[in-house]
Design a protein around this motif. Structure first.
Motif, mmCIF file in Angstrom:
data_model
loop_
_atom_site.group_PDB
_atom_site.id
_atom_site.type_symbol
_atom_site.label_atom_id
_atom_site.label_comp_id
_atom_site.label_asym_id
_atom_site.label_seq_id
_atom_site.Cartn_x
_atom_site.Cartn_y
_atom_site.Cartn_z
ATOM 1 N N ASP A 85 0.806 -1.222 0.000
ATOM 2 C CA ASP A 85 0.000 0.000 0.000
ATOM 3 C C ASP A 85 0.842 1.276 0.000
ATOM 4 O O ASP A 85 0.334 2.355 0.333
ATOM 5 N N LEU A 86 2.110 1.168 -0.372
ATOM 6 C CA LEU A 86 2.983 2.336 -0.425
ATOM 7 C C LEU A 86 3.221 2.789 -1.859
ATOM 8 O O LEU A 86 3.237 3.980 -2.158
ATOM 9 N N LEU A 142 11.322 3.360 -0.589
ATOM 10 C CA LEU A 142 11.060 2.418 0.500
ATOM 11 C C LEU A 142 12.277 2.332 1.413
ATOM 12 O O LEU A 142 13.413 2.160 0.935
ATOM 13 N N LYS A 143 12.075 2.423 2.693
ATOM 14 C CA LYS A 143 13.198 2.246 3.605
ATOM 15 C C LYS A 143 13.486 0.750 3.763
ATOM 16 O O LYS A 143 12.694 -0.098 3.301
ATOM 17 N N LYS A 144 14.594 0.456 4.401
ATOM 18 C CA LYS A 144 14.944 -0.957 4.577
ATOM 19 C C LYS A 144 13.800 -1.694 5.270
ATOM 20 O O LYS A 144 13.256 -1.235 6.269
ATOM 21 N N GLY A 145 13.445 -2.835 4.697
ATOM 22 C CA GLY A 145 12.372 -3.617 5.288
ATOM 23 C C GLY A 145 11.866 -4.675 4.330
ATOM 24 O O GLY A 145 12.363 -4.826 3.214
ATOM 25 N N ARG A 146 10.853 -5.401 4.774
ATOM 26 C CA ARG A 146 10.256 -6.473 3.987
ATOM 27 C C ARG A 146 8.857 -6.039 3.550
ATOM 28 O O ARG A 146 8.111 -5.432 4.331
ATOM 29 N N ALA A 157 11.869 8.102 2.781
ATOM 30 C CA ALA A 157 11.055 7.014 2.252
ATOM 31 C C ALA A 157 9.591 7.283 2.531
ATOM 32 O O ALA A 157 9.234 8.013 3.466
ATOM 33 N N LEU A 158 8.729 6.685 1.730
ATOM 34 C CA LEU A 158 7.292 6.870 1.905
ATOM 35 C C LEU A 158 6.816 6.382 3.265
ATOM 36 O O LEU A 158 5.830 6.897 3.812
ATOM 37 N N ASN A 159 7.494 5.379 3.807
ATOM 38 C CA ASN A 159 7.066 4.817 5.086
ATOM 39 C C ASN A 159 7.948 5.264 6.247
ATOM 40 O O ASN A 159 7.921 4.653 7.317
#
Length: 886
Positions: A77-78, A105-109, A858-860
């Motif tokens: 949803d980003l 996007l930042k680091k993540g899954r 990042a968006l998140n």
């Protein structure tokens, strides 16, 4: 103690979660069996900043064409977008490529949801788990694990064992691995490169670890090449290969290129791959003149004259024995063409990959690893930790082709070296490990590298249980601890990495080696026509390092120069030339040295020099006792008649010897250094110390100098002291350092490790200051012409998530408010409103007083007030600034 810290329940949960994530990555779900989607990208982890290319295959297994369809993409949803597809005929497949800007996007899954929609109907749907990894700091110090056999055997596929070992080594400071080994030849790479190996590469990338691989060198295609003329029997078998294939043969060359291209097609899009390792230990098996070498390349061997001494200890440059020796290592045995061909293909696909050849130990002939980016080798360090300074030979051998140096620190000691031979292999102790690491770091290597060996594998039964399951620990076997397994060594390595390498590595990588006006000749011609006894260190280029160690004890910093160095460039820039173990030199070298003397250069040698050079100061140092510094010799009055990597140690012939203790050896070396000081009081030094038990080396940049002071005050330890074969325990000391300096100039000295300014006294032409040395360890003393002043941060007051990139500058100024002309180590923490560090938090180096970080929202990322905290690591001064993320 250490075991309880090294692997926790938190780590175990992380491994279980990671394994679950990559298992989910394998699952492929589609909405309909008649219309399906398949993920073809091959990777699930992407490096933040790269454009992720997602390739999907849509299979239309129905009897009707698919028209007016759209592919809807949703990443957690980003990121959402819609792709209009062309018609997909019945019973056909369509491949569709779409791209994702991972900077958003930042680091993540994340969950990638792909839906094929026509009108209001979902024809097919697919969920794919992907991950975004944080970009590496390009200036961090690479710490490479030489992939010993057991590591390679267990770390080649995505399972719990692989994750456990990688996490364990990463906890000790390693950040560069060859999963699956990758040594001896790619086809021995424990399973090659199937999908599960690539998932392991994904795992490494996500965790911030660099992965590597081996390329095909072409010597081991026996089962794939039919032509008998393409094969030859080596001087010695290289298990399991009784025959080698000839890299000069066109069939072998063609197959090697084909296999390497296939390999790179498979690996080229994996940004986590950073190294290609050309492990070439099999050179000991190769023929001097591999079949087809001269016939296929007839001009490679120059015209030669028969061997004769044209002067005592002087041969013609065209001497047949010398030319044949050089021909072998430059061309004839096939290693150069095999490795350079492999390197060419790898760099054609990925010029960013660091290719390094290893080991460089039989020769100093230029071009032995032509095509590689770096030269590497490993070395054993008994009885002298200063043997690790062989990195100076690697530096010299790489200058012509601008190749860097990687000196591997070997933690392995042969049975009978430090303890009785029935104790088996012994692991290097913590103090020796820290000292040799400091010595290597002081030379600014391309990477730090460590070889653990299968014989000292920390995951053997006993040690593994003690480390991973401390609550269920069982006593270690007597023959294992404290001999081949010693957790305290790895704890010391972890501390060294956490406290020295990580914070100061980026700074050191930006420094230059200080120009020296003293040189030491490593004579290749003397390895061909040697008249002196063979000393400890059975490979020819190691022979000078007993003498070189004396110079270091006397605090004389020296470059290594080679036959070819002198022939091509002379000795310009040097005032002093040392010539240890120079039994035989070539005519051109002889003439260049005579010219050097005529312009005022000083020549110093040992007793083995035969060339008729005038006005040479000679020292009669005897190093033959050093081969007797071993537990075998001290305890049993016996030792191996010859020691090399090729001998079956337990069946090797023994000879009677009178053992020499490590303390006696040190006293002899110290006396030699004292003698050298008395006879040569005017030898120039970049720094000096009256204490022999320190090692000094200088690096520099701009107007700043960086003096490395390494503690070498050693005594017997609790572990092996009873055998008296090694001074393994370091003792803290305070030493006075003398630094030559122009009269009247004010300097500012900073002890980086203790983060304090050092006071000093002045003499007519020098300054003197004290340095407190820990046990074990060293210090880096920054020497500035200006005092450190203000530390400030320049950053926007507001950043929005729509911004592509925002610049954050950290400025280090002097007391006159000008940018410092120096490299300054900086710790940067950028934290979100909840105090979580962002992926831009790290150790950096400010160059000429400025550090620029490109912050990418990042968006998140969490909206709100963010904090930037910068700390310079010379005094610990800290400054902070905030910005709002909207």
């Amino acid at each position: 103690m250490y075991a309880k810290k090294s692997f926790s329940t938190k780590h175990l949960c992380l491994l279980i979660f990671t394994a679950s994530f990559f298992t989910v990555c394998l699952a492929e779900s589609s909405h309909s069996s008649d219309i399906s989607m398949t993920y073809l990208t091959g990777r699930h982890t992407f490096l933040r900043g790269e454009t992720a290319e997602i390739l999907l295959k849509i299979d239309n297994n129905t009897d009707q064409p698919i028209t007016d369809a759209n592919l809807h993409i949703n990443i957690s949803d980003l990121i959402k977008n819609q792709n209009t597809l062309t018609s997909i005929p019945a019973k056909t497949s369509h491949e569709h490529l779409f791209k994702v800007n991972t900077n958003k996007l930042k680091k993540g899954r994340y969950n990638l949801n792909c839906r094929l929609i026509s009108g209001n109907q979902t024809l097919a749907e697919k969920h794919i788990d992907i991950a975004v990894a944080a970009p590496w700091n390009p200036e961090r110090m690479r710490v490479w694990l030489w992939p010993h056999h057991k590591f390679g055997e267990n770390v080649w596929k995505m399972d719990e064992e692989a994750q456990t070992q990688l996490q364990w080594y990463a906890d000790k400071g390693f950040n560069s691995f060859n999963p699956g080994g990758g040594v001896r030849e790619a086809q021995n790479n424990f399973g090659g490169f199937p999908d599960e190996k690539l998932r392991l590469y994904d795992h490494c990338l996500y965790n911030g670890w660099e992965a590597g691989f081996a390329a095909y060198t072409g010597f081991f295609f026996e089962d794939e090449i039919e032509d008998k003329d393409a094969k030859f029997e080596p001087q010695n078998p290289w298990k399991p290969f009784e025959k080698f294939t000839n890299p000069f043969h066109p069939d072998v060359a063609s197959l090697q290129e084909q296999k390497n291209r296939q390999l790179m097609e498979r690996l080229r899009k994996f940004p986590g791959l950073g190294t290609c390792y050309l492990e070439s230990e099999m050179e000991q098996c190769l023929l001097k003149d591999t079949p087809l070498a001269k016939t296929q390349y007839p001009n490679a061997m120059p015209e030669a004259t028969e061997h004769t001494f044209i002067l005592p200890g002087v041969i013609a440059d065209t001497d047949r024995g010398y030319l044949e020796h050089m021909y072998r290592y430059k061309w004839g045995d096939g290693l150069v063409i095999a490795n350079s061909r492999a390197a060419r293909i790898v760099h054609e696909y990925r010029p960013d990959i660091l290719i390094f050849g290893d080991p460089l130990r039989y020769t100093t002939a230029y071009g032995r690893f032509y095509g590689a980016d770096s030269l590497s080798t490993w070395i054993y360090m008994n009885p002298d930790p200063r043997f690790i300074l062989y990195i100076e030979t690697l530096i010299a051998s790489g200058k012509l082709y601008n190749q860097s140096a990687i000196q591997t620190i070997t933690l392995l000691n042969y049975p009978g070296t430090l303890a009785p031979k029935d104790k088996g292999w012994t692991l290097m102790g913590p103090d020796r490990l820290v000292e040799t690491s400091w010595l290597t770091l002081s030379r600014n290597p391309e990477a730090l590298s460590y070889y653990v060996s299968s014989g000292c594998d920390p995951f053997r039964p006993g040690y593994t249980k003690n480390v991973i399951s401390p609550d269920k620990a069982t006593p270690l076997e007597t023959r294992v601890y404290p001999y081949c397994q010693y957790p305290e060594s790895f704890q010391a390595l972890k501390t060294f990495m956490d406290e020295i390498v990580k914070p100061y590595g980026p700074m050191i990588r930006n420094l230059d080696r200080t120009k020296r006006n003293v040189a030491v000749l490593s004579s290749e011609s003397s390895s061909v026509y040697r008249d002196s006894p063979k000393l400890i260190g059975h490979y020819p280029p190691f022979q000078i390092y007993n003498f070189y160690s004396v110079l270091d004890v006397a605090h004389i910093s020296a470059d290594i120069v080679l036959d070819e160095t002198i022939r091509m460039f002379g000795l310009d820039g040097y005032d002093v030339l040392f010539m240890p173990k120079c039994d035989t030199i070539t005519e051109s070298v002889y003439k260049k040295i005579v010219e050097f003397q005529q312009r005022g250069g000083t020549v110093i040698s040992d007793q083995y020099l035969r060339a008729p050079l005038k006005d040479v100061t000679k020292f009669d140092f005897d190093f033959t006792h050093r081969s007797k510094v071993s537990a075998n010799a001290i305890i049993d009055q016996k030792d191996f008649a010859e020691l090399s990597d090729n001998i079956a140690k337990r069946s090797a012939q023994l000879k009677k010897v009178k053992g020499v203790t490590a303390m006696d050896d040190w006293n002899i070396m110290e006396s030699y250094a004292s003698q050298l000081r008395k006879q040569l009081p005017d030898i120039p030094r970049v720094a000096d110390c009256p204490q022999p038990s320190v090692s000094l080396n200088m690096l520099e940049k701009d107007d700043a100098r960086y003096l490395f002071v390494v503690n070498d005050k050693r005594t017997y330890g609790e572990r092996f002291g009873q055998y008296k074969a090694m001074l393994e325990k370091t003792v803290p000391q305070t030493v006075p350092i003398t630094l030559p300096q122009s009269t009247g100039q004010t300097l500012y000295l900073y002890d980086m490790i203790d983060k304090k300014i050092l006071p000093y006294d002045t003499t007519e032409n020098a300054i003197i200051f004290d340095v407190d040395l820990p046990a074990p360890g060293g210090k880096i003393i920054a020497i500035f012409e200006q005092k450190l002043g203000k530390l400030q941060i320049e950053a926007p007051k507001t950043i929005t998530v729509q911004d592509n990139k925002q610049r954050i500058d950290i400025l280090v100024k002097d007391n006159n408010s000008r940018l410092m002309r120096a490299i300054i180590p900086i710790s940067v923490q950028i934290t979100d409103p909840k105090g979580n560090p962002s992926e831009f938090s790290d150790y950096y180096a400010a160059k000429s007083g400025r550090l620029t970080i490109d912050f990418i929202p990042a968006l998140n990322d969490i909206k709100g007030t963010w904090k930037i905290t910068a700390t310079e690591l010379l005094t610990g001064k800290t400054t902070r600034k905030t910005f709002k993320l909207k």
